[in-house]
Design a protein around this motif. Structure first.
Motif, PDB file in Angstrom:
ATOM      1  N   TYR A   1      -7.877   4.672   0.368  1.00  0.00           N
ATOM      2  CA  TYR A   1      -7.733   3.474   1.198  1.00  0.00           C
ATOM      3  C   TYR A   1      -6.286   2.984   1.275  1.00  0.00           C
ATOM      4  O   TYR A   1      -5.799   2.646   2.373  1.00  0.00           O
ATOM      5  CB  TYR A   1      -8.650   2.370   0.674  1.00  0.00           C
ATOM      6  CG  TYR A   1     -10.096   2.792   0.625  1.00  0.00           C
ATOM      7  CD1 TYR A   1     -10.821   2.997   1.789  1.00  0.00           C
ATOM      8  CD2 TYR A   1     -10.728   3.042  -0.598  1.00  0.00           C
ATOM      9  CE1 TYR A   1     -12.154   3.419   1.748  1.00  0.00           C
ATOM     10  CE2 TYR A   1     -12.053   3.458  -0.648  1.00  0.00           C
ATOM     11  CZ  TYR A   1     -12.759   3.651   0.524  1.00  0.00           C
ATOM     12  OH  TYR A   1     -14.060   4.074   0.491  1.00  0.00           O
ATOM     13  N   PHE A   2      -5.587   2.925   0.125  1.00  0.00           N
ATOM     14  CA  PHE A   2      -4.203   2.452   0.162  1.00  0.00           C
ATOM     15  C   PHE A   2      -3.322   3.314   1.066  1.00  0.00           C
ATOM     16  O   PHE A   2      -2.646   2.787   1.954  1.00  0.00           O
ATOM     17  CB  PHE A   2      -3.640   2.370  -1.259  1.00  0.00           C
ATOM     18  CG  PHE A   2      -3.716   0.980  -1.859  1.00  0.00           C
ATOM     19  CD1 PHE A   2      -4.727   0.102  -1.504  1.00  0.00           C
ATOM     20  CD2 PHE A   2      -2.776   0.556  -2.785  1.00  0.00           C
ATOM     21  CE1 PHE A   2      -4.806  -1.167  -2.041  1.00  0.00           C
ATOM     22  CE2 PHE A   2      -2.836  -0.714  -3.335  1.00  0.00           C
ATOM     23  CZ  PHE A   2      -3.847  -1.586  -2.960  1.00  0.00           C
TER      24      PHE A   2
ATOM     25  N   ALA B   1      -1.536   2.161   4.675  1.00  0.00           N
ATOM     26  CA  ALA B   1      -0.095   2.310   4.895  1.00  0.00           C
ATOM     27  C   ALA B   1       0.180   3.187   6.113  1.00  0.00           C
ATOM     28  O   ALA B   1       1.040   2.863   6.946  1.00  0.00           O
ATOM     29  CB  ALA B   1       0.559   2.903   3.649  1.00  0.00           C
TER      30      ALA B   1
ATOM     31  N   SER C   1       1.303   4.145  -3.161  1.00  0.00           N
ATOM     32  CA  SER C   1       0.961   5.521  -2.803  1.00  0.00           C
ATOM     33  C   SER C   1       2.169   6.442  -2.947  1.00  0.00           C
ATOM     34  O   SER C   1       2.062   7.559  -3.461  1.00  0.00           O
ATOM     35  CB  SER C   1       0.430   5.572  -1.369  1.00  0.00           C
ATOM     36  OG  SER C   1      -0.681   4.719  -1.204  1.00  0.00           O
TER      37      SER C   1
ATOM     38  N   THR D   1       0.827  -1.209   0.000  1.00  0.00           N
ATOM     39  CA  THR D   1       0.000   0.000   0.000  1.00  0.00           C
ATOM     40  C   THR D   1       0.859   1.256   0.000  1.00  0.00           C
ATOM     41  O   THR D   1       0.520   2.257  -0.641  1.00  0.00           O
ATOM     42  CB  THR D   1      -0.948   0.010   1.208  1.00  0.00           C
ATOM     43  OG1 THR D   1      -0.190  -0.179   2.426  1.00  0.00           O
ATOM     44  CG2 THR D   1      -1.968  -1.113   1.105  1.00  0.00           C
TER      45      THR D   1
END
Length: 446
Positions: free
Chosen positions: A384-385, A389, A61, A57
């Motif tokens: 969300y990612f 993280a 990002s 994640t």
């Protein structure tokens, strides 16, 4: 920008993959096994699953930031743009801690591997010599250094695959599951820093972003391909080694892989000794790549005014930040004198987790404050990612502060000193142009 503070564009996506995997691959050779001492085999495996999710994640990002703001400063540059001078200071300091403590940990393992082969060679002397040799290689120029990294990385991967082929037939589930969770679920949290060691410094790709020819596409491809390679190798090596002998025999060594082969084939076996010799490829690849990264971070901090301007000088012909390279070498050798391998690993991972937290906060901030920024690669499954993280990184940081309070205190004291130096510098009127511009930009945003 002055020519004396400009880096040369020479790198491709293949180079970035090699630098990314090379930065991290030494983590497969040593360091992670210290996690068995606090969690057992299954405990460390669970910690690695959690950290793999964190990195998947995070990297997807983080790549948005790396392609939108391709700068040698990496996380420092993103946080500076998002939060101004104080945010940049936190990110820059944490990144330096991550890379500057990772380098001596790897050099210590280099010394231990050679000592394994030739007991008459003192590990510490080899560790110091390795700093001097690879700093010299980096002075030749980044293109030459990147090709060297590519060759070392490919050889390291081939060697790990050979190790897996030899070790896998000797894997025993009964051995792997012997005392698998000696400290319960609490051990899983204690093992998080050692699981991070399997991936730590991967974000160092961002620090050569200014030197990439086809920046946006190459950076994204380099990150993602490197992450996939590292996840596969990490689990394969950890499981194979864990099934060869009880973890108590391997949890405190800097050379668990050749020791594992020694258990299978005999310590004096030609294959065991050959593996220990070529096993240096993985350590060399990471050590070499980390030297590239910390020199660029020192360069970027100096260019922006956080460190003396002399540290951003680059050589006229090779365009390498030679002063930053010399400083990193001096600090790395000094760290060898004060910390053992386990403590170096933990200090490096504390810095890494702080980098991940400030980077994800920067991503959220820039999405809000600069919605029209050019973003060639956008984080998938936003928000969300990055939220996953950020959450996992925060949990990991809390567990490290709880489990390793003294080392966390050292990190915090260093950060406080950096803030004090910055404050004193501003009061004395010694602000550099870089810091003044950053403050003006931040105030303009507000």
């Amino acid at each position: 920008m002055k020519d004396s503070q400009t880096l040369k564009k020479t790198l491709s996506a293949t180079h970035l993959w090699a630098i990314g995997v090379g930065l991290v691959i030494s983590g497969d050779y040593f360091g992670w096994n210290y996690g068995w001492g606090v969690a057992g085999t299954v405990g460390l495996l669970l910690a690695t699953v959690i950290i793999s999710i964190l990195y998947i994640t995070f990297i997807f990002s983080f790549t948005e930031l790396s392609t939108a703001i391709p700068s040698a400063g990496g996380p420092f540059s993103y946080s500076l743009r998002a939060f101004g001078v104080k945010g940049g200071l936190i990110a820059g300091y944490a990144t330096l801690v991550e890379f500057l403590f990772a380098a001596p940990a790897i050099s210590m393992a280099l010394g231990s591997y050679i000592h394994f082969l030739y007991p008459s060679c003192p590990a510490m002397a080899i560790s110091i010599a390795s700093f001097l040799v690879f700093t010299g290689i980096n002075l030749l120029g980044l293109k030459e250094a990147a090709w060297f990294s590519l060759v070392m990385t490919v050889l390291a991967i081939v060697e790990l695959l050979i190790f897996i082929v030899i070790a896998a037939p000797h894997f025993k589930m009964q051995t792997f599951l012997q005392n698998p969770l000696p400290f319960g679920l609490g051990g899983v949290f204690s093992a998080l820093p050692f699981a991070i060691w399997l991936f730590v410094c991967l974000e160092g790709i961002a620090m050569v972003a200014e030197e990439v020819k086809d920046g946006n596409k190459a950076i994204a491809r380099g990150y993602i391909s490197a992450l996939i390679t590292l996840i596969i190798l990490a689990f394969a090596v950890m499981i194979c080694v864990g099934g060869i002998a009880p973890w108590q025999e391997l949890d405190n060594l800097d050379y668990p892989l050749p020791e594992s082969l020694g258990i299978i084939l005999g310590r004096d076996s030609k294959i065991t000794r050959l593996f220990a010799g070529v096993g240096l490829f993985g350590l060399i690849a990471s050590f070499h790549g980390i030297i590239i990264s910390y020199s660029r971070q020192i360069f970027a901090l100096s260019r922006s005014g956080y460190l003396p301007k002399a540290l951003s000088w680059v050589s006229r012909k090779r365009k390498t930040p030679y002063v930053a390279l010399f400083l990193g070498t001096a600090l790395g050798i000094s760290a060898l004198m004060f910390f053992d391998t386990g403590k170096l690993v933990i200090l490096s991972t504390i810095g890494a987790v702080v980098v991940y937290i400030i980077s994800m906060l920067s991503l959220f901030k820039l999405r809000k404050s600069e919605p029209d920024m050019n973003r060639p690669f956008r984080a998938p499954f936003y928000p969300y990612f990055p939220a996953i993280a950020l959450t996992l990184a925060a949990i990991t940081l809390v567990s490290m502060v709880y489990g390793y309070p003294e080392l966390s205190g050292i990190f915090l004291i260093g950060l406080v000193i950096c803030f004090a130096v910055l404050l004193i510098s501003k009061k004395m009127g010694n602000n550099s142009i870089g810091i003044e511009e950053a403050e003006n930009h931040h105030q303009h945003e507000l």
